[in-house]
Scaffold this motif. Structure first.
Motif, PDB file in Angstrom:
ATOM      1  N   PHE A  71       9.285  -0.299   2.526  1.00  0.00           N
ATOM      2  CA  PHE A  71       8.311  -1.270   3.009  1.00  0.00           C
ATOM      3  C   PHE A  71       8.409  -2.552   2.195  1.00  0.00           C
ATOM      4  O   PHE A  71       8.881  -2.533   1.058  1.00  0.00           O
ATOM      5  N   PRO A  72       7.943  -3.684   2.754  1.00  0.00           N
ATOM      6  CA  PRO A  72       8.067  -4.973   2.066  1.00  0.00           C
ATOM      7  C   PRO A  72       7.332  -5.017   0.725  1.00  0.00           C
ATOM      8  O   PRO A  72       6.320  -4.339   0.523  1.00  0.00           O
ATOM      9  N   LEU A  73       7.851  -5.878  -0.140  1.00  0.00           N
ATOM     10  CA  LEU A  73       7.243  -6.121  -1.447  1.00  0.00           C
ATOM     11  C   LEU A  73       5.938  -6.899  -1.320  1.00  0.00           C
ATOM     12  O   LEU A  73       5.013  -6.721  -2.103  1.00  0.00           O
ATOM     13  N   PHE A  74       5.845  -7.749  -0.296  1.00  0.00           N
ATOM     14  CA  PHE A  74       4.682  -8.609  -0.115  1.00  0.00           C
ATOM     15  C   PHE A  74       3.677  -7.988   0.845  1.00  0.00           C
ATOM     16  O   PHE A  74       4.053  -7.480   1.905  1.00  0.00           O
ATOM     17  N   ILE A  75       2.416  -8.064   0.475  1.00  0.00           N
ATOM     18  CA  ILE A  75       1.329  -7.512   1.286  1.00  0.00           C
ATOM     19  C   ILE A  75       0.341  -8.631   1.619  1.00  0.00           C
ATOM     20  O   ILE A  75      -0.140  -9.331   0.705  1.00  0.00           O
ATOM     21  N   PRO A  76       0.012  -8.843   2.883  1.00  0.00           N
ATOM     22  CA  PRO A  76      -1.004  -9.848   3.223  1.00  0.00           C
ATOM     23  C   PRO A  76      -2.324  -9.543   2.515  1.00  0.00           C
ATOM     24  O   PRO A  76      -2.751  -8.395   2.453  1.00  0.00           O
ATOM     25  N   LEU A  77      -2.936 -10.571   1.999  1.00  0.00           N
ATOM     26  CA  LEU A  77      -4.186 -10.395   1.271  1.00  0.00           C
ATOM     27  C   LEU A  77      -5.234  -9.695   2.125  1.00  0.00           C
ATOM     28  O   LEU A  77      -6.004  -8.860   1.626  1.00  0.00           O
ATOM     29  N   ILE A 122       1.819  -9.246  -4.318  1.00  0.00           N
ATOM     30  CA  ILE A 122       2.979  -8.413  -4.635  1.00  0.00           C
ATOM     31  C   ILE A 122       2.465  -6.998  -4.859  1.00  0.00           C
ATOM     32  O   ILE A 122       1.561  -6.782  -5.656  1.00  0.00           O
ATOM     33  N   ARG A 123       3.039  -6.033  -4.143  1.00  0.00           N
ATOM     34  CA  ARG A 123       2.434  -4.706  -4.042  1.00  0.00           C
ATOM     35  C   ARG A 123       2.121  -4.081  -5.403  1.00  0.00           C
ATOM     36  O   ARG A 123       3.002  -3.895  -6.228  1.00  0.00           O
ATOM     37  N   PRO A 124       0.852  -3.716  -5.616  1.00  0.00           N
ATOM     38  CA  PRO A 124       0.490  -2.878  -6.755  1.00  0.00           C
ATOM     39  C   PRO A 124       0.625  -1.398  -6.385  1.00  0.00           C
ATOM     40  O   PRO A 124       0.744  -0.533  -7.233  1.00  0.00           O
ATOM     41  N   THR A 125       0.576  -1.121  -5.082  1.00  0.00           N
ATOM     42  CA  THR A 125       0.790   0.165  -4.436  1.00  0.00           C
ATOM     43  C   THR A 125       0.764  -0.143  -2.943  1.00  0.00           C
ATOM     44  O   THR A 125       0.352  -1.229  -2.551  1.00  0.00           O
ATOM     45  N   SER A 126       1.194   0.788  -2.094  1.00  0.00           N
ATOM     46  CA  SER A 126       1.490   0.401  -0.712  1.00  0.00           C
ATOM     47  C   SER A 126       0.583   1.010   0.349  1.00  0.00           C
ATOM     48  O   SER A 126       0.889   0.925   1.543  1.00  0.00           O
ATOM     49  N   GLU A 127      -0.524   1.623  -0.038  1.00  0.00           N
ATOM     50  CA  GLU A 127      -1.380   2.284   0.954  1.00  0.00           C
ATOM     51  C   GLU A 127      -1.764   1.367   2.108  1.00  0.00           C
ATOM     52  O   GLU A 127      -1.764   1.783   3.271  1.00  0.00           O
ATOM     53  N   THR A 128      -2.070   0.110   1.800  1.00  0.00           N
ATOM     54  CA  THR A 128      -2.607  -0.772   2.844  1.00  0.00           C
ATOM     55  C   THR A 128      -1.546  -1.198   3.845  1.00  0.00           C
ATOM     56  O   THR A 128      -1.771  -1.157   5.068  1.00  0.00           O
ATOM     57  N   ILE A 129      -0.365  -1.609   3.362  1.00  0.00           N
ATOM     58  CA  ILE A 129       0.670  -2.060   4.302  1.00  0.00           C
ATOM     59  C   ILE A 129       1.274  -0.877   5.048  1.00  0.00           C
ATOM     60  O   ILE A 129       1.630  -0.980   6.227  1.00  0.00           O
ATOM     61  N   ILE A 130       1.372   0.278   4.391  1.00  0.00           N
ATOM     62  CA  ILE A 130       1.869   1.469   5.073  1.00  0.00           C
ATOM     63  C   ILE A 130       0.838   1.957   6.092  1.00  0.00           C
ATOM     64  O   ILE A 130       1.187   2.396   7.192  1.00  0.00           O
TER      65      ILE A 130
END
Length: 508
Positions: A71-77, A122-130
């Protein structure tokens, strides 16, 4: 190494453990600080360790039916804002991208020029984007369970960095799963804890305490957090892995729904779990000694290093040919499900200097081959887990036959030493006075950590905070394994009844 010094690492563990740790990393050439504060450059030997961990753990994860993704490194706020508790838990650690172009200013320096419409985290963890992807991928119970894992880097702004243990950017794996029932999702989280525990004990030779985190220590947004806690040689705890039952919190925040067998729309149940490069720091602190790294054979990038001892040029070809022939035979041998890893150190430098390098890197076995070994056909073998002056001699064939058993014995011994240390520095404590004394003891004029205290706790946050303030300790976990004969007791801090003991410790 200075020949007048008795040990390769200064200071020794007993003199200054934090500085010893940093010096082991430098001496073993594992990593160094980068130009960006809190970030590290992982050097070849350190990254080879991570590759060993990654390869073995990846195989185990895949065997349980999980598939790798990226998954991407960047996550929308806005994604982080969907789950209030989650964003609150990570808000202070987030790194945020606000611009997308640099321009040269009147001062001749580059400056951010074009603000983004919406900042990116920048992802601290990916729960939200996943979770956002899961909401698109899942429509029916037939799509469940959904089991994925990714190997990635994450960024959590770290105020007090320490190589491998706490860095602003680090490497890890994070598993994310979706299920049709809470029972399935909880069982997933617990089964991964079991997978991690077997991996820690069997592969990394790390004894661990497994249990559940108290509410105050849960992963932000989780219903339950399960943890594995290791003790290192200054008797502090390191959280080496976690697994979270997330309930429906992220499903509701991300609209992860499915049509069940009765035709009703339901919110799904999810889990997430992970381990990181912190495992390398734990290996150093749990197994290392005053001469550097001590690596379990399973995880060591090399299990055998062959040191040709060439004193006369006329002996060189004969010695190197013999060493190469030995290496070729070693590579054919199976150990722990793989062919053995061996290297002939052909560098033109003194044998003592080369030997010390491999000692500091923690390679389990060193084999010295010089003119005497050639003439006698006896190999001189030194084990990293033994005293430096200890050596054994084997015939060529005898060594090859004995090699798997030698490595198995080293693995077993490293684990037993760590397990004995954990046992010797854990105590069941039932009085406040003894508890405070345990964590406030003095040793050679220095404050020590005490170790692991198994003590009744009444479940109150007030008690937790008071002990954290007074002794700088936290509840590491509520252990799964409790004495069956223990029917509960009295919390020594409040006098209230308690159903079970928890593990208190100072921690990294």
């Amino acid at each position: 190494m200075n020949p007048k010094r008795e040990y390769a690492i200064s200071p020794r563990r007993s003199e200054d453990f934090p500085e010893w740790y940093q010096q082991v990393i430098a001496a073993a050439d594992l990593a160094e600080n980068s130009e960006v504060r809190g970030c590290m450059i992982i050097k070849p030997w350190g990254y080879a360790l991570w590759e060993r961990i990654q390869k073995e753990l990846d195989l185990r994860i895949k065997k349980t039916g999980h598939k790798n993704v990226y998954f991407p490194l960047f996550i929308p706020l806005e994604y982080l804002q969907k789950e209030a508790e989650h964003v609150e838990g990570f808000a202070k650690e987030c790194a945020v991208v606000t611009h997308h172009r640099l321009e040269k200013g009147v001062d001749g320096k580059l400056h951010p020029a074009s603000p983004l419409t919406e900042p990116l985290v920048i992802r601290p963890t990916s729960e939200t984007i996943i979770g956002a992807a899961f909401s698109r991928w899942i429509q029916s119970y037939r799509d469940l369970p959904l089991l994925i894992n990714q190997w990635a880097n994450v960024v959590r702004w770290e105020m007090r960095p320490r190589l491998f243990l706490r860095t602003t950017e680090f490497l890890w794996q994070e598993g994310h799963t979706v299920h049709a029932s809470p029972e399935e999702a909880r069982q997933e989280a617990l089964s991964i804890v079991n997978l991690y525990e077997e991996f820690m004990r069997g592969y990394l030779a790390l004894p661990v305490i497994v249990g559940e985190k108290p509410e105050s220590e849960r992963f932000p947004g989780a219903d339950n957090t399960y943890t594995l806690e290791a003790m290192v040689q200054d008797r502090k705890a390191v959280q080496v892995g976690t697994s979270h039952f997330l309930g429906q919190n992220f499903s509701k925040a991300n609209n992860i729904r499915f049509l069940d067998k009765e035709g009703k729309m339901q919110f799904a149940w999810t889990s997430s779990w992970g381990v990181s490069t912190r495992l390398i720091g734990t290996l150093i602190m749990a197994h290392g000694d005053d001469n550097g790294l001590v690596l379990p054979p399973t995880v060591s990038p090399l299990q055998v290093v062959i040191l040709p001892l060439v004193k006369k040029e006329e002996d060189k070809t004969k010695i190197l040919d013999f060493a190469q022939r030995l290496a070729g035979e070693i590579e054919k041998i199976d150990f722990a499900g793989e062919k053995l890893r061996v290297e002939v150190d052909k560098r033109e430098m003194g044998g003592g200097v080369k030997s010390w390098e491999w000692i500091k890197k923690g390679v389990p076995l060193r084999v010295e081959i010089g003119p005497q070994e050639i003439s006698s056909r006896l190999l001189t073998v030194k084990r990293r887990d033994k005293e430096l002056k200890e050596r054994e001699q084997f015939t060529f064939e005898g060594f090859l036959e004995r090699l798997p058993a030698l490595l198995a014995d080293i693995q077993k011994g490293i684990y037993a030493r760590a397990e004995n240390f954990l046992h010797d520095n854990s105590r069941f404590i039932d009085s406040k006075e003894e508890f405070y004394a345990f964590f406030s003891s003095q040793e050679q004029g220095k404050e020590t950590t005490g170790g692991f205290a198994y003590t009744y706790w009444d479940g109150s946050r007030e008690t937790e905070e008071k002990l954290k303030e007074d002794l700088k300790i936290t509840i590491r976990c509520i252990p799964f394994k409790q004495d069956k004969e223990d029917k509960g007791g009295i919390c020594p801090f409040s006098g209230n009844p308690s159903q079970q003991r928890v593990v208190f410790a100072k921690a990294y």
